[in-house]
Motif scaffolding. Structure first.
Motif, short mmCIF file in Angstrom:
data_model
loop_
_atom_site.label_atom_id
_atom_site.label_comp_id
_atom_site.label_asym_id
_atom_site.label_seq_id
_atom_site.Cartn_x
_atom_site.Cartn_y
_atom_site.Cartn_z
N MET A 1 -85.14 -26.38 -50.26
CA MET A 1 -84.58 -27.72 -50.30
C MET A 1 -85.41 -28.56 -51.25
SD MET A 1 -82.38 -30.03 -49.16
CE MET A 1 -81.65 -29.19 -47.78
N ALA A 2 -84.74 -29.28 -52.11
CA ALA A 2 -85.41 -30.15 -53.07
C ALA A 2 -85.97 -31.37 -52.36
CB ALA A 2 -84.43 -30.58 -54.16
N THR A 3 -87.02 -31.91 -52.92
CA THR A 3 -87.56 -33.18 -52.43
C THR A 3 -87.47 -34.19 -53.56
OG1 THR A 3 -89.80 -32.59 -53.07
CG2 THR A 3 -89.13 -32.05 -50.82
N ILE A 23 -79.10 -31.32 -51.06
CA ILE A 23 -79.39 -30.60 -52.30
C ILE A 23 -79.54 -29.13 -51.92
CG2 ILE A 23 -80.93 -30.39 -54.29
CD1 ILE A 23 -79.47 -33.14 -54.01
N LEU A 24 -78.70 -28.28 -52.49
CA LEU A 24 -78.68 -26.86 -52.14
C LEU A 24 -79.59 -26.04 -53.05
CD1 LEU A 24 -74.83 -26.58 -51.60
CD2 LEU A 24 -76.61 -26.91 -49.84
N ALA A 33 -75.28 -29.32 -55.07
CA ALA A 33 -75.41 -30.12 -53.86
C ALA A 33 -74.07 -30.16 -53.14
CB ALA A 33 -75.87 -31.53 -54.20
N ARG A 34 -74.11 -30.78 -51.97
CA ARG A 34 -72.89 -31.00 -51.19
C ARG A 34 -73.01 -32.38 -50.55
NH1 ARG A 34 -72.48 -26.34 -48.24
NH2 ARG A 34 -74.27 -27.01 -47.06
N TRP A 35 -71.92 -33.10 -50.49
CA TRP A 35 -71.85 -34.35 -49.74
C TRP A 35 -70.50 -34.44 -49.07
CZ3 TRP A 35 -68.73 -38.67 -51.19
CH2 TRP A 35 -68.16 -38.61 -52.47
N VAL A 89 -67.55 -32.30 -50.45
CA VAL A 89 -67.49 -32.33 -51.91
C VAL A 89 -68.63 -31.47 -52.43
CG1 VAL A 89 -67.63 -33.79 -53.98
CG2 VAL A 89 -66.54 -34.67 -51.90
N LYS A 90 -68.32 -30.51 -53.30
CA LYS A 90 -69.35 -29.69 -53.92
C LYS A 90 -69.73 -30.31 -55.25
CE LYS A 90 -68.19 -25.52 -51.55
NZ LYS A 90 -67.76 -24.14 -51.60
#
Length: 132
Positions: A1-3, A23-24, A33-35, A89-90
């Motif tokens: 996982m991103a920081t 953030i994938l 990412a996905r939201w 949403v990708k």
């Protein structure tokens, strides 16, 4: 996982929390990412309000360009290919040019495998640091 760094109480934080942004994958020049389009993001006809697209793309561009210091939006162009509806949403995001102080990014949103939104952001690295 991103920081990444963020302002603790601002619109960017509310967008990240409300959208459940995740953030994938992330490397130096791209991220995935996905939201989630949530109820509060919908307009009166049941589609995602256009400024949510812009706000999410802006936040994602800043995360992609995170450097040692504050990164701000210099300009943006947005293309709405089809509506976004409530649901996942990708995201695919790329750095097209990484200059000394300006970074050009492309942010793509897909819903149900179809390109729905595309944006190009120029981000400016201010080289100023966060102070508490």
């Amino acid at each position: 996982m991103a920081t990444y760094r963020r302002i603790d109480d601002g619109l960017d934080l509310r967008l990240i929390e409300d959208s459940k942004l995740e953030i994938l994958e992330q490397d130096e020049e791209s991220l995935k990412a996905r939201w989630h389009v949530w109820d509060g993001a919908l307009n009166s006809i049941g589609t995602c309000q256009g400024m949510i697209h812009f706000g999410m793309a802006d936040v994602i561009a800043a995360i992609l360009c995170d450097r040692e210091g504050i990164v701000v939006t210099k300009d943006a162009s947005c293309f709405y290919h089809r509506p976004l509806y409530k649901g996942d949403v990708k995201v695919e995001a790329f750095i097209g040019k990484n200059g000394k102080s300006n970074i050009i990014t492309e942010i793509l949103f897909y819903q149900e495998g179809v390109l729905s939104f595309q944006s190009i952001f120029t981000m400016h690295a201010t080289r100023k640091t966060y102070s508490k």
